[in-house]
Design an enzyme around this catalytic site. Structure first.
Site, mmCIF file in Angstrom:
data_model
loop_
_atom_site.group_PDB
_atom_site.id
_atom_site.type_symbol
_atom_site.label_atom_id
_atom_site.label_comp_id
_atom_site.label_asym_id
_atom_site.label_seq_id
_atom_site.Cartn_x
_atom_site.Cartn_y
_atom_site.Cartn_z
ATOM 1 N N ASP A 8 0.932 -1.165 -0.478
ATOM 2 C CA ASP A 8 -0.227 -0.085 -0.457
ATOM 3 C C ASP A 8 0.751 1.680 -0.155
ATOM 4 O OD1 ASP A 8 -2.044 1.824 0.373
ATOM 5 O OD2 ASP A 8 -2.471 1.527 2.068
ATOM 6 N N LEU A 9 2.424 1.090 -0.719
ATOM 7 C CA LEU A 9 3.676 1.956 -1.129
ATOM 8 C C LEU A 9 2.123 3.733 -1.465
ATOM 9 C CD1 LEU A 9 6.125 -0.235 -1.730
ATOM 10 C CD2 LEU A 9 5.807 0.918 0.371
ATOM 11 N N GLU A 10 2.581 4.406 -0.909
ATOM 12 C CA GLU A 10 1.481 5.811 -1.888
ATOM 13 C C GLU A 10 2.486 6.848 -1.593
ATOM 14 O OE1 GLU A 10 -1.933 6.772 0.523
ATOM 15 O OE2 GLU A 10 -2.668 4.726 0.630
ATOM 16 N N HIS A 11 3.685 6.540 -1.965
ATOM 17 C CA HIS A 11 5.229 7.503 -1.921
ATOM 18 C C HIS A 11 6.444 7.564 -2.682
ATOM 19 C CE1 HIS A 11 3.272 9.821 1.149
ATOM 20 N NE2 HIS A 11 3.048 8.745 1.593
ATOM 21 N N GLN B 87 -7.432 2.212 -4.422
ATOM 22 C CA GLN B 87 -8.058 2.914 -4.674
ATOM 23 C C GLN B 87 -8.580 4.065 -4.995
ATOM 24 O OE1 GLN B 87 -5.306 4.453 -0.859
ATOM 25 N NE2 GLN B 87 -3.710 2.994 -1.511
#
Length: 572
Positions: free
Chosen positions: A396-399, A456
């Site tokens: 769930d890496l968002e960066h 998402q």
């Protein structure tokens, strides 16, 4: 932003006097029919692979450093970081021959990277080429011709203002020898020392050893044969038989040859064990469980609603070691001990649920951008799976992610955990708009071990669908037309899920009612209850849906799981 887009076609071998000039150890070759001597092209750059730190290079104040990882070859590379009004320029003055043509080349990675030469004495006096962000090593090449009285030229690299750091390795300026002192010819590297065996599974062994100066790669031997070539100083040897002793050796390699093999170490693989947990059902509901208190209903794992087939424990924490993760149970959740939490994990698994550890989230980040960090991620994640009983991992890496090394990390983890490992991902919508994004590339690269991607579909605004039209967030069309992109891009429908908030408080924007989620599921699997967008075909094997979070679902009286759960489980 103004950028120099000058590009020239690189040349390799050069025809001299009608015959092909070949570089030989003496630096002299004979060409043409008359036996005239011509000097072969040499690399006039010094410390071209940054094996000796920044020797012969000068970087703008504080912007450049020699690093040992990631490197393309050898043990060193340049890492330069633009900051403020600086573009992290690094230069070297090379000795050249007048009226001569040189090929300037370098391998780059990371943020914007420029390669050029100034003071050539012809034309504008400078040439350059550049590359935008590159997650893996990419070669830049250009050429320049020196003036009638030019005996030295400045070569340079730099980044762009306010962008990410860039890396450089294996610089070359090939052309006639200008009389300078070139780097010495490579010699066969010495034998690696410190070979050691680390973690084992029933089918793999982790190995590590000391770096050898001048080595560009290493060969790992199993029982004296079957050499496997690797670029770093560690390797996971897979495809082994369970409960079997193997002998390993390693050698160092460069263009001059291969070293002798190291002293041997022996390692025994683990015995076969039962699989890590229950199989994920054909149509599954994924829910994130919060290991923190943000105002949503606090739950112990045992309280998670029965509708959820995959429970993603959110989140793991990173450490000071790149790639390494740990799990810290938050006292705010209410557990009296870690043992109580482990007992809840075991109970959920006994009930047929998969419990996985999630990595990332809005504020969390794990850096996986090198072989070392990939191995650290695989080892630490597998350790958590063993300690807590987790069935797998959620990304769930968002960066920002690096598809090359994240893929390596997940493959190493899969080799340890076995075929029963559950692997899920939760990219943002922008990360799955096309197959060129790092997330999409990772998903396709691990397609054979991927369980489901729950994109998402919130906090994003309007986005493009697979038909090229723009759709507004929160509609049936938004969910169906964006999910279509992933299937058309190469994922199996069984690897696609719809990620939505469980309540209006679960996300900043993009909440949709459970009925819209169910309509979108019907549209994708049965071509029923569609909006304006209707797929060209039905995908009845679509995996299901995901929500953030089981806690927000409980806060809203379980309205989401009570409506979407049975609908997912009733899909064809």
């Amino acid at each position: 932003m103004h950028v120099d887009r000058t590009t020239t076609r690189p040349h390799g071998r050069r025809w001299l006097g009608g015959a092909l000039a070949l570089a030989v150890g003496s630096g002299i070759v004979l060409v043409g029919g008359a036996g005239t001597a011509q000097a072969a092209d040499v690399n006039v750059a010094r410390n071209a692979g940054f094996e000796n730190g920044l020797a012969n290079w000068a970087c703008s104040t504080g912007s450049g450093a020699a690093v040992s990882s990631p490197v393309r070859t050898g043990t060193g590379a340049l890492r330069a970081a633009p900051a403020g009004l600086g573009n992290a320029k690094c230069v070297q003055t090379v000795t050249v021959k007048p009226n001569s043509t040189y090929t300037l080349s370098a391998w780059v990675q990371g943020g914007y990277a420029y390669l050029g030469a100034s003071g050539t004495g012809t034309g504008t006096g400078s040439v350059s080429t550049w590359s935008p962000d590159s997650p893996s090593w990419k070669q830049l090449t250009t050429t320049f011709t020196t003036g009638a009285s030019t005996t030295s030229v400045e070569i340079y690299t730099h980044g762009w203002y306010g962008t990410s750091p860039y890396l450089v390795d294996d610089v070359s300026v090939f052309g006639p020898d200008g009389g300078g002192v070139p780097d010495p010819d490579p010699v066969v590297p010495t034998t690696p020392a410190g070979l050691a065996a680390g973690g084992t599974t029933s089918s793999s062994v982790d190995l590590s050893w000391g770096a050898v100066s001048g080595a560009t790669s290493y060969k790992v031997y199993r029982d004296g044969a079957s050499p496997q070539t690797v670029s770093g100083t560690s390797a996971t040897i897979t495809g082994l038989a369970a409960d079997t002793a193997y002998q390993f050796q390693v050698s160092a390699v460069n263009s001059a040859g291969e070293s002798a093999k190291s002293a041997a170490v022996t390692a025994r693989t683990a015995k076969n064990q039962t699989g890590p947990g229950p199989a994920v059902p054909k149509h599954a509901v994924t829910g994130y469980w919060q290991n923190f208190d943000n105002g949503a209903a606090k739950q112990k794992l045992r309280d998670v609603q029965a509708a959820y087939d995959i429970i993603a424990v959110s989140f793991a924490d990173s450490t000071a070691t790149p790639g390494q993760i740990v799990f810290n149970l938050d006292p705010a959740v209410g557990y009296s001990s870690v043992a109580e939490f482990k007992s809840d994990v075991a109970a959920k698994k006994a009930a047929g649920k998969s419990v996985i550890i999630s990595v990332g989230g809005e504020k969390g980040n794990v850096t996986i951008n090198s072989d070392a960090s990939a191995t650290a991620f695989a080892n630490s994640t597998y350790a958590l799976m063993q300690e807590y009983g987790f069935n797998g991992v959620d990304i769930d890496l968002e960066h920002g992610i690096n598809s090359t090394y994240l893929t390596k990390a997940l493959r190493q983890l899969s080799a340890k955990a076995g075929s029963g490992m559950v692997l899920t991902m939760a990219p943002q919508t922008i990360d799955m708009q096309n197959t060129g994004t790092e997330y999409f590339k990772t998903a396709l690269a691990v397609k054979d071990i991927l369980t489901v991607i729950n994109t998402q579909y919130y906090n994003s605004g309007s986005m493009l669908g697979c038909d090229g039209k723009v759709y507004s967030q929160g509609s049936v069309d938004f969910l169906t037309a964006l999910a279509c992109i992933q299937i058309q891009g190469g994922l199996d429908p069984s690897q696609v899920g719809l990620g939505v908030p469980a309540s209006t408080r679960g996300a900043g924007s993009g909440y949709v009612s459970p009925q819209i989620v169910n309509n979108a599921l019907d549209c994708l699997t049965k071509l029923a209850n569609c909006g304006n967008f209707k797929p060209a075909q039905a995908w009845p094997s679509l995996r299901g849906a995901m929500t953030w979070s089981t806690n927000w679902d409980a806060t809203a009286g379980n309205a989401w799981s009570n409506a979407v759960g049975p609908h997912v489980h009733g899909l064809p």
